[in-house]
Design a protein around this motif. Structure first.
Motif, PDB file in Angstrom:
ATOM      1  N   GLN A 191       0.842  -1.221   0.191  1.00 25.37           N
ATOM      2  CA  GLN A 191       0.021  -0.004   0.012  1.00 25.37           C
ATOM      3  C   GLN A 191       0.860   1.042  -0.084  1.00 25.37           C
ATOM      4  N   GLY A 192       2.076   0.980   0.072  1.00 25.33           N
ATOM      5  CA  GLY A 192       2.980   2.339  -0.005  1.00 25.33           C
ATOM      6  C   GLY A 192       3.202   2.907   1.197  1.00 25.33           C
ATOM      7  N   LEU A 193       3.336   4.123   1.390  1.00 24.81           N
ATOM      8  CA  LEU A 193       3.628   4.749   3.021  1.00 24.81           C
ATOM      9  C   LEU A 193       2.282   4.803   3.571  1.00 24.81           C
ATOM     10  N   GLN A 194       2.365   4.452   4.756  1.00 29.35           N
ATOM     11  CA  GLN A 194       1.130   4.688   5.505  1.00 29.35           C
ATOM     12  C   GLN A 194       1.103   6.291   5.838  1.00 29.35           C
ATOM     13  N   ILE A 195      -0.308   6.551   6.258  1.00 29.45           N
ATOM     14  CA  ILE A 195      -0.597   8.074   6.318  1.00 29.45           C
ATOM     15  C   ILE A 195       0.320   8.946   6.982  1.00 29.45           C
ATOM     16  N   GLU A 196       0.618   8.353   8.121  1.00 29.68           N
ATOM     17  CA  GLU A 196       1.342   9.107   9.309  1.00 29.68           C
ATOM     18  C   GLU A 196       2.823   9.123   8.640  1.00 29.68           C
ATOM     19  N   GLN A 197       3.410   8.167   8.036  1.00 32.08           N
ATOM     20  CA  GLN A 197       4.552   8.316   7.383  1.00 32.08           C
ATOM     21  C   GLN A 197       4.655   9.275   6.416  1.00 32.08           C
ATOM     22  N   ALA A 198       3.622   9.157   5.351  1.00 32.73           N
ATOM     23  CA  ALA A 198       3.692  10.328   4.311  1.00 32.73           C
ATOM     24  C   ALA A 198       3.424  11.637   4.829  1.00 32.73           C
ATOM     25  N   ILE A 199       2.812  11.835   6.032  1.00 36.62           N
ATOM     26  CA  ILE A 199       2.527  13.299   6.223  1.00 36.62           C
ATOM     27  C   ILE A 199       3.986  13.661   6.854  1.00 36.62           C
ATOM     28  N   MET A 200       4.664  12.970   7.583  1.00 40.18           N
ATOM     29  CA  MET A 200       5.934  13.171   8.286  1.00 40.18           C
ATOM     30  C   MET A 200       6.883  13.286   7.235  1.00 40.18           C
ATOM     31  N   LYS A 201       6.929  12.591   6.244  1.00 40.85           N
ATOM     32  CA  LYS A 201       8.041  12.820   5.250  1.00 40.85           C
ATOM     33  C   LYS A 201       7.891  14.150   4.343  1.00 40.85           C
ATOM     34  N   ARG A 202       6.469  14.565   4.179  1.00 39.90           N
ATOM     35  CA  ARG A 202       5.966  15.817   3.447  1.00 39.90           C
ATOM     36  C   ARG A 202       6.533  16.895   4.467  1.00 39.90           C
ATOM     37  N   ILE A 203       6.315  16.970   5.655  1.00 36.16           N
ATOM     38  CA  ILE A 203       6.499  18.009   6.606  1.00 36.16           C
ATOM     39  C   ILE A 203       8.367  18.123   6.569  1.00 36.16           C
ATOM     40  N   ASN A 263      10.970  22.119  -6.605  1.00 35.51           N
ATOM     41  CA  ASN A 263      10.069  21.015  -6.986  1.00 35.51           C
ATOM     42  C   ASN A 263       9.654  20.455  -5.632  1.00 35.51           C
ATOM     43  N   ILE A 264      10.381  20.300  -4.812  1.00 40.54           N
ATOM     44  CA  ILE A 264      10.172  19.568  -3.418  1.00 40.54           C
ATOM     45  C   ILE A 264       9.188  20.336  -2.823  1.00 40.54           C
ATOM     46  N   LEU A 265       9.418  21.643  -2.889  1.00 36.43           N
ATOM     47  CA  LEU A 265       8.496  22.646  -1.991  1.00 36.43           C
ATOM     48  C   LEU A 265       7.084  22.357  -2.633  1.00 36.43           C
ATOM     49  N   ALA A 266       7.212  22.470  -3.957  1.00 37.47           N
ATOM     50  CA  ALA A 266       5.716  22.320  -4.487  1.00 37.47           C
ATOM     51  C   ALA A 266       4.947  20.963  -4.533  1.00 37.47           C
ATOM     52  N   GLY A 267       5.794  20.012  -3.734  1.00 27.49           N
ATOM     53  CA  GLY A 267       5.249  18.543  -3.694  1.00 27.49           C
ATOM     54  C   GLY A 267       5.314  17.641  -4.722  1.00 27.49           C
ATOM     55  N   GLN A 268       6.231  18.050  -5.704  1.00 31.45           N
ATOM     56  CA  GLN A 268       6.193  17.296  -6.923  1.00 31.45           C
ATOM     57  C   GLN A 268       7.433  16.266  -6.789  1.00 31.45           C
ATOM     58  N   ALA A 284      10.359   0.010  -0.325  1.00 34.23           N
ATOM     59  CA  ALA A 284       9.867  -1.236   0.547  1.00 34.23           C
ATOM     60  C   ALA A 284      10.355  -0.964   1.920  1.00 34.23           C
ATOM     61  N   HIS A 285      11.219  -0.090   2.128  1.00 35.13           N
ATOM     62  CA  HIS A 285      11.784   0.228   3.551  1.00 35.13           C
ATOM     63  C   HIS A 285      11.918   1.886   3.638  1.00 35.13           C
ATOM     64  N   VAL A 286      10.800   2.597   3.383  1.00 43.77           N
ATOM     65  CA  VAL A 286      10.774   4.125   3.766  1.00 43.77           C
ATOM     66  C   VAL A 286      10.986   4.165   5.185  1.00 43.77           C
ATOM     67  N   THR A 287      11.924   4.984   5.713  1.00 50.34           N
ATOM     68  CA  THR A 287      11.903   5.282   7.322  1.00 50.34           C
ATOM     69  C   THR A 287      12.697   6.639   7.438  1.00 50.34           C
ATOM     70  N   PHE A 288      12.356   7.128   8.294  1.00 51.45           N
ATOM     71  CA  PHE A 288      13.203   8.503   8.691  1.00 51.45           C
ATOM     72  C   PHE A 288      14.656   8.382   8.888  1.00 51.45           C
ATOM     73  N   TRP A 289      15.097   7.280   9.484  1.00 49.08           N
ATOM     74  CA  TRP A 289      16.684   7.074   9.475  1.00 49.08           C
ATOM     75  C   TRP A 289      17.248   6.408   8.311  1.00 49.08           C
ATOM     76  N   ASN A 290      16.392   5.575   7.519  1.00 45.03           N
ATOM     77  CA  ASN A 290      17.022   5.475   6.216  1.00 45.03           C
ATOM     78  C   ASN A 290      17.121   6.759   5.169  1.00 45.03           C
ATOM     79  N   ASP A 291      16.137   7.610   5.582  1.00 48.95           N
ATOM     80  CA  ASP A 291      16.316   8.816   4.606  1.00 48.95           C
ATOM     81  C   ASP A 291      17.438   9.780   5.013  1.00 48.95           C
ATOM     82  N   VAL A 292      17.868   9.742   6.385  1.00 43.11           N
ATOM     83  CA  VAL A 292      19.096  10.574   7.275  1.00 43.11           C
ATOM     84  C   VAL A 292      20.368   9.882   6.631  1.00 43.11           C
TER      85      VAL A 292
END
Length: 209
Positions: free
Chosen positions: A20-32, A126-131, A189-197
């Motif tokens: 299902q991709g990112l969970q809603i809370e993950q998507a919100i946090m990533k966007r913030i 592009n990031i700020l615009a959400g693309q 498949a493994h999107v997390t805050f720490w992976n992004d960091v």
């Protein structure tokens, strides 16, 4: 979710995979994080924009920013922004294509920008615009069908593309399409805050190297 039954040493295991991709809370946090990161980036890179913009302008008097049609989440088209590194009308034939390392269309200042990855800097907008996102698979060209199809198989097209990603810190454009797509799928498949960091700081190290 989908489940696959595996057998390990005669013991059945049930592998559950999130489709299902990112969970809603993950998507919100990533966007913030993307919004905050892009705003901070815009402020601290103003001097870089000025220096690079003037350098490109005095080279041939052409436009500073170049835009190209790419794909974002779920195959939607958008215009990606870059500092122009090639001669004017480099794609006058209407065919979008990636540049080779010794491409004669690349300007002298463009080679420096590409080597330091500074040509990608305008994508902060592009990031700020959400693309786009800070971290994610690099956005494919709209006609890069082999990469798009390979990413579909690993659901890497279900998330926003990024300024940098797992494939970029493991070889970038030198990677074969299937390998690049495999890295993109692994990230998706493994999107997390720490992976992004980790990918973010590996990207910085990659640029300096």
């Amino acid at each position: 979710r989908s489940s696959v039954e595996l057998n390990l040493f005669d013991s059945p295991l049930l592998l559950s995979r999130n489709n299902q991709g990112l969970q809603i809370e993950q998507a919100i946090m990533k966007r913030i994080i993307d919004i905050i990161g892009s705003l901070v980036g815009i402020v601290i890179t103003i001097p870089v924009f000025l220096i690079v913009g003037i350098s490109i302008k005095v080279t041939d008097g052409g436009p500073v920013i170049y835009h190209q049609t790419r794909l974002t989440k779920n195959g939607k088209k958008f215009q990606i922004y870059k500092f122009r590194t090639m001669v004017q009308n480099a794609e006058a034939d209407g065919k979008a294509r990636l540049a080779s390392e010794d491409d004669p269309r690349i300007l002298p200042i463009g080679r420096l920008l590409r080597a330091t990855r500074l040509d990608e800097l305008p994508q902060i907008y592009n990031i700020l615009a959400g693309q786009m996102s800070v971290i994610g698979p690099r956005p494919a060209l709209y006609n890069q069908y082999d990469l798009i199809e390979a990413r579909d198989k690993v659901r890497a097209n279900d998330i926003r593309p990024g300024l940098t990603g797992l494939a970029q810190v493991n070889g970038r454009d030198e990677l074969p399409i299937d390998v690049k797509a495999r890295y993109d799928g692994e990230y998706a498949a493994h999107v997390t805050f720490w992976n992004d960091v980790k990918i973010f700081f590996r990207s910085i190290t990659y640029v300096f190297q």
